[in-house]
Write an enzyme that holds these catalytic residues in place. Structure first.
Site, PDB file in Angstrom:
ATOM      1  N   HIS A   1      -9.061 -10.485  -1.704  1.00  0.00           N
ATOM      2  CA  HIS A   1      -8.984 -10.305  -0.251  1.00  0.00           C
ATOM      3  C   HIS A   1     -10.158 -11.104   0.296  1.00  0.00           C
ATOM      4  O   HIS A   1     -11.315 -10.722   0.107  1.00  0.00           O
ATOM      5  CB  HIS A   1      -9.116  -8.802   0.059  1.00  0.00           C
ATOM      6  CG  HIS A   1      -9.359  -8.475   1.498  1.00  0.00           C
ATOM      7  ND1 HIS A   1      -8.477  -7.709   2.238  1.00  0.00           N
ATOM      8  CD2 HIS A   1     -10.375  -8.776   2.350  1.00  0.00           C
ATOM      9  CE1 HIS A   1      -8.945  -7.562   3.466  1.00  0.00           C
ATOM     10  NE2 HIS A   1     -10.099  -8.199   3.557  1.00  0.00           N
TER      11      HIS A   1
ATOM     12  N   ASP B   1      -8.713  -5.152  -2.821  1.00  0.00           N
ATOM     13  CA  ASP B   1      -8.077  -5.353  -1.515  1.00  0.00           C
ATOM     14  C   ASP B   1      -8.489  -4.306  -0.479  1.00  0.00           C
ATOM     15  O   ASP B   1      -8.599  -3.124  -0.762  1.00  0.00           O
ATOM     16  CB  ASP B   1      -6.551  -5.342  -1.640  1.00  0.00           C
ATOM     17  CG  ASP B   1      -5.918  -5.634  -0.290  1.00  0.00           C
ATOM     18  OD1 ASP B   1      -6.233  -6.672   0.294  1.00  0.00           O
ATOM     19  OD2 ASP B   1      -5.138  -4.796   0.205  1.00  0.00           O
TER      20      ASP B   1
ATOM     21  N   HIS C   1      -2.961 -12.606   1.276  1.00  0.00           N
ATOM     22  CA  HIS C   1      -2.723 -12.730   2.727  1.00  0.00           C
ATOM     23  C   HIS C   1      -3.542 -13.809   3.445  1.00  0.00           C
ATOM     24  O   HIS C   1      -4.295 -13.524   4.364  1.00  0.00           O
ATOM     25  CB  HIS C   1      -2.890 -11.381   3.437  1.00  0.00           C
ATOM     26  CG  HIS C   1      -4.097 -10.545   3.050  1.00  0.00           C
ATOM     27  ND1 HIS C   1      -5.369 -11.040   2.971  1.00  0.00           N
ATOM     28  CD2 HIS C   1      -4.181  -9.231   2.747  1.00  0.00           C
ATOM     29  CE1 HIS C   1      -6.196 -10.064   2.630  1.00  0.00           C
ATOM     30  NE2 HIS C   1      -5.500  -8.956   2.483  1.00  0.00           N
TER      31      HIS C   1
ATOM     32  N   HIS D   1       0.859  -1.191   0.000  1.00  0.00           N
ATOM     33  CA  HIS D   1       0.000   0.000   0.000  1.00  0.00           C
ATOM     34  C   HIS D   1       0.890   1.234   0.000  1.00  0.00           C
ATOM     35  O   HIS D   1       1.581   1.509   0.984  1.00  0.00           O
ATOM     36  CB  HIS D   1      -0.919   0.004   1.223  1.00  0.00           C
ATOM     37  CG  HIS D   1      -1.889  -1.141   1.234  1.00  0.00           C
ATOM     38  ND1 HIS D   1      -3.093  -1.109   0.563  1.00  0.00           N
ATOM     39  CD2 HIS D   1      -1.816  -2.370   1.808  1.00  0.00           C
ATOM     40  CE1 HIS D   1      -3.731  -2.260   0.725  1.00  0.00           C
ATOM     41  NE2 HIS D   1      -2.975  -3.047   1.479  1.00  0.00           N
ATOM     42  N   LEU D   2       0.872   1.962  -1.121  1.00  0.00           N
ATOM     43  CA  LEU D   2       1.717   3.159  -1.230  1.00  0.00           C
ATOM     44  C   LEU D   2       0.930   4.441  -0.929  1.00  0.00           C
ATOM     45  O   LEU D   2       1.521   5.514  -0.837  1.00  0.00           O
ATOM     46  CB  LEU D   2       2.362   3.234  -2.625  1.00  0.00           C
ATOM     47  CG  LEU D   2       3.405   2.143  -2.919  1.00  0.00           C
ATOM     48  CD1 LEU D   2       3.889   2.230  -4.369  1.00  0.00           C
ATOM     49  CD2 LEU D   2       4.597   2.236  -1.968  1.00  0.00           C
ATOM     50  N   ARG D   3      -0.408   4.316  -0.813  1.00  0.00           N
ATOM     51  CA  ARG D   3      -1.282   5.392  -0.320  1.00  0.00           C
ATOM     52  C   ARG D   3      -1.426   6.596  -1.226  1.00  0.00           C
ATOM     53  O   ARG D   3      -2.053   7.578  -0.841  1.00  0.00           O
ATOM     54  CB  ARG D   3      -0.829   5.872   1.071  1.00  0.00           C
ATOM     55  CG  ARG D   3      -0.783   4.803   2.142  1.00  0.00           C
ATOM     56  CD  ARG D   3      -2.134   4.150   2.360  1.00  0.00           C
ATOM     57  NE  ARG D   3      -2.145   3.313   3.543  1.00  0.00           N
ATOM     58  CZ  ARG D   3      -2.855   2.195   3.640  1.00  0.00           C
ATOM     59  NH1 ARG D   3      -3.612   1.783   2.634  1.00  0.00           N
ATOM     60  NH2 ARG D   3      -2.839   1.497   4.752  1.00  0.00           N
TER      61      ARG D   3
ATOM     62  N   ASP E   1       1.879  -6.938   2.543  1.00  0.00           N
ATOM     63  CA  ASP E   1       0.703  -6.156   2.965  1.00  0.00           C
ATOM     64  C   ASP E   1       1.155  -4.926   3.755  1.00  0.00           C
ATOM     65  O   ASP E   1       0.534  -4.561   4.755  1.00  0.00           O
ATOM     66  CB  ASP E   1      -0.292  -6.996   3.754  1.00  0.00           C
ATOM     67  CG  ASP E   1      -1.673  -6.330   3.812  1.00  0.00           C
ATOM     68  OD1 ASP E   1      -1.850  -5.249   3.216  1.00  0.00           O
ATOM     69  OD2 ASP E   1      -2.573  -6.894   4.465  1.00  0.00           O
TER      70      ASP E   1
ATOM     71  N   HIS F   1      -0.128   3.626   8.267  1.00  0.00           N
ATOM     72  CA  HIS F   1      -1.193   4.480   8.804  1.00  0.00           C
ATOM     73  C   HIS F   1      -0.551   5.541   9.670  1.00  0.00           C
ATOM     74  O   HIS F   1       0.396   5.257  10.418  1.00  0.00           O
ATOM     75  CB  HIS F   1      -2.179   3.670   9.655  1.00  0.00           C
ATOM     76  CG  HIS F   1      -3.052   2.767   8.839  1.00  0.00           C
ATOM     77  ND1 HIS F   1      -4.054   3.235   8.027  1.00  0.00           N
ATOM     78  CD2 HIS F   1      -3.045   1.424   8.694  1.00  0.00           C
ATOM     79  CE1 HIS F   1      -4.645   2.207   7.416  1.00  0.00           C
ATOM     80  NE2 HIS F   1      -4.044   1.093   7.801  1.00  0.00           N
TER      81      HIS F   1
HETATM   82  O1  DOR Z   1      -4.740  -4.615   7.573  1.00  0.00           O
HETATM   83  C1  DOR Z   1      -5.035  -4.261   6.450  1.00  0.00           C
HETATM   84  N1  DOR Z   1      -4.757  -3.021   6.014  1.00  0.00           N
HETATM   85  N2  DOR Z   1      -5.665  -5.111   5.632  1.00  0.00           N
HETATM   86  C2  DOR Z   1      -6.138  -4.728   4.441  1.00  0.00           C
HETATM   87  O2  DOR Z   1      -6.694  -5.539   3.735  1.00  0.00           O
HETATM   88  C3  DOR Z   1      -6.034  -3.327   3.994  1.00  0.00           C
HETATM   89  C4  DOR Z   1      -4.872  -2.679   4.634  1.00  0.00           C
HETATM   90  C5  DOR Z   1      -4.893  -1.187   4.476  1.00  0.00           C
HETATM   91  O3  DOR Z   1      -5.087  -0.693   3.363  1.00  0.00           O
HETATM   92  O4  DOR Z   1      -4.641  -0.490   5.463  1.00  0.00           O
END
Ligand code: DOR
Length: 432
Positions: free
Chosen positions: A182, A155, A235, A66-68, A308, A312
């Protein structure tokens, strides 16, 4: 090759690891490709990277990052995430589409591809299966595939509607793309913020049962049989899921799957302090599931370790356990956790298989060849298997800090990473 970088690089003194075996050799990189592998390769003019005591293999490939970007740049950007990837030994990452807006249109695909073009690793852009990942109608998969998207996933959530998933698989087949799922049945998982079991009961926290994952694996194995299309399970975290994939593979179905470093190292017991660093989806499971994931990785049922990597920001992770977003960092610790978690100190080939050429083959990337020979792309990862280091959350390259491994001592560290012939990490330092 980056401007100003050396065009010739000699990786000297390591053990070269590829599909063919492990052997002592130096590796010369010239103009973006491996030019020579052997004992007496010409040095003239080459920058020398010391690989003494190290394994020198193909660059690692992460199917799940996840590069956001776009939309959540406070948590990560393509630039910071790709730097974390390079430091973790990854030369290719697959960027997940649960961005804001979601990667479900040509415009957003182009935007992320443009950001990826200057990144420290190759960024493969994945697309959403459904518009806005809402599970209601299909995204323009053919248009996105024409732009180079090889993997589609919603996902963060699973495609709940079996009919829509069937349709997506039927579209995917002639496009030659991979649909990645997912696996989570929303109705069964509803409200659950950790694994449903002894620890959730003791903590008084609502749980989600293992069956919420397994039901969707079961359904999609069935849909793979119905459509003949490939499904990649993301995952996987439960013993039941691993068993379902093992059976599906035995019956000849075109399914592949991945597991994360955290599901092979941690259990739901780690949630007991309500520390949100351990909140993740799918949730951490009991020891029997963790052991089944390990066994699946070792017996070939699980094709790949995928991080994964889910950054955050601090504010979000400081909320109470049930309100904090799920997810943990993964790129900079994945290799060491796989090495230690699976006890691969004497088996570098399996380490590189799980982190490099097997994930590459799920997507049909050139790294699937797994060869260190003249002409191979110079995407390389140099690992010191003996180095012990302590995870310092404050020094991670990721823009976020949500690692559950902070303060933990790990063994095995990436020393150098070469991407497209350019040394992007030298002696554990990112070069830009
Ligand atoms: O823990 C997770 N975070 N599981 C996911 O499927 C999505 C990911 C996220 O994008 O934060």
């Amino acid at each position: 090759m980056a401007e100003g970088g050396p065009s010739r690089v000699l990786l000297r003194g390591g053990a070269v690891v590829d599909r063919g075996g492990v052997r002592r050799a130096d590796v010369l990189v010239d103009s973006g490709v491996v030019a020579a592998v052997g004992d007496d390769v010409p040095i003239d003019g080459a920058a020398v990277l010391d690989c003494g005591g190290c394994w020198v293999g193909p660059g690692l490939v992460d199917l799940h990052t996840h590069l956001r970007q776009p939309g959540r740049e406070e948590a990560e950007t393509v630039e910071t995430g790709s730097r974390a990837a390079a430091l973790g030994g990854f030369t290719t990452v697959v960027a997940m589409p649960n961005t804001t807006p979601a990667i479900d249109s040509a415009a957003v695909v182009r935007e992320v591809m443009a950001l990826g073009a200057t990144a420290l690793c190759t960024v493969e852009v994945s697309g959403a299966i459904t518009v806005d990942r809402a599970g209601e109608r299909l995204a323009p998969m053919a248009e996105l595939a024409r732009l180079g998207v090889r993997l589609f996933t919603d996902d963060g959530t699973g495609v709940q509607d079996g009919r829509l998933m069937r349709r997506a698989l039927e579209y995917a087949l002639p496009l030659g793309v991979v649909l990645a799922q997912h696996c989570e049945d929303d109705a069964l998982a509803a409200g659950g913020v950790m694994h449903e079991g002894a620890w959730s009961s003791r903590m008084g926290v609502p749980g989600q049962p293992a069956e919420a994952e397994e039901l969707m694996v079961m359904r999609d194995v069935t849909l793979a049989r119905l459509t003949g299309a490939r499904v990649h399970f993301q995952h996987l975290s439960t013993a039941g899921s691993v068993d379902l994939v093992r059976l599906a593979k035995r019956s000849g179905l075109a399914v592949t799957c991945e597991a994360t470093p955290h599901h092979l190292t941690l259990t739901d017991e780690a949630c007991q302090g309500y520390d949100t660093a351990f909140r993740v989806n799918p949730p951490l499971r009991p020891a029997a599931d963790r052991d089944a994931v390990r066994a699946g990785l070792l017996d070939g049922t699980i094709d790949a370790v995928a991080t994964d990597h889910a950054p955050h920001d601090q504010e979000a992770k400081e909320r109470p356990f049930d309100q904090a977003p799920p997810g943990m960092l993964g790129l900079e610790t994945a290799m060491a956790l796989t090495l230690g978690g699976l006890g691969l100190g004497d088996d570098p080939q399996r380490l590189f298989a799980l982190l490099s050429w097997q994930p590459a083959s799920v997507l049909g990337l050139p790294a699937a060849a797994g060869v260190m020979a003249p002409g191979a792309p110079a995407d390389l990862c140099v690992i010191d298997p003996g180095e012990r280091w302590v995870v310092d959350a404050g020094r991670l390259a990721s823009r976020s800090r949500n690692t559950p491994y902070a303060g933990m001592e790990l063994q095995g560290r990436v020393r150098h990473t070469v991407h497209c012939g350019e040394p992007v990490v030298i002696d554990q330092e990112a070069q830009r």
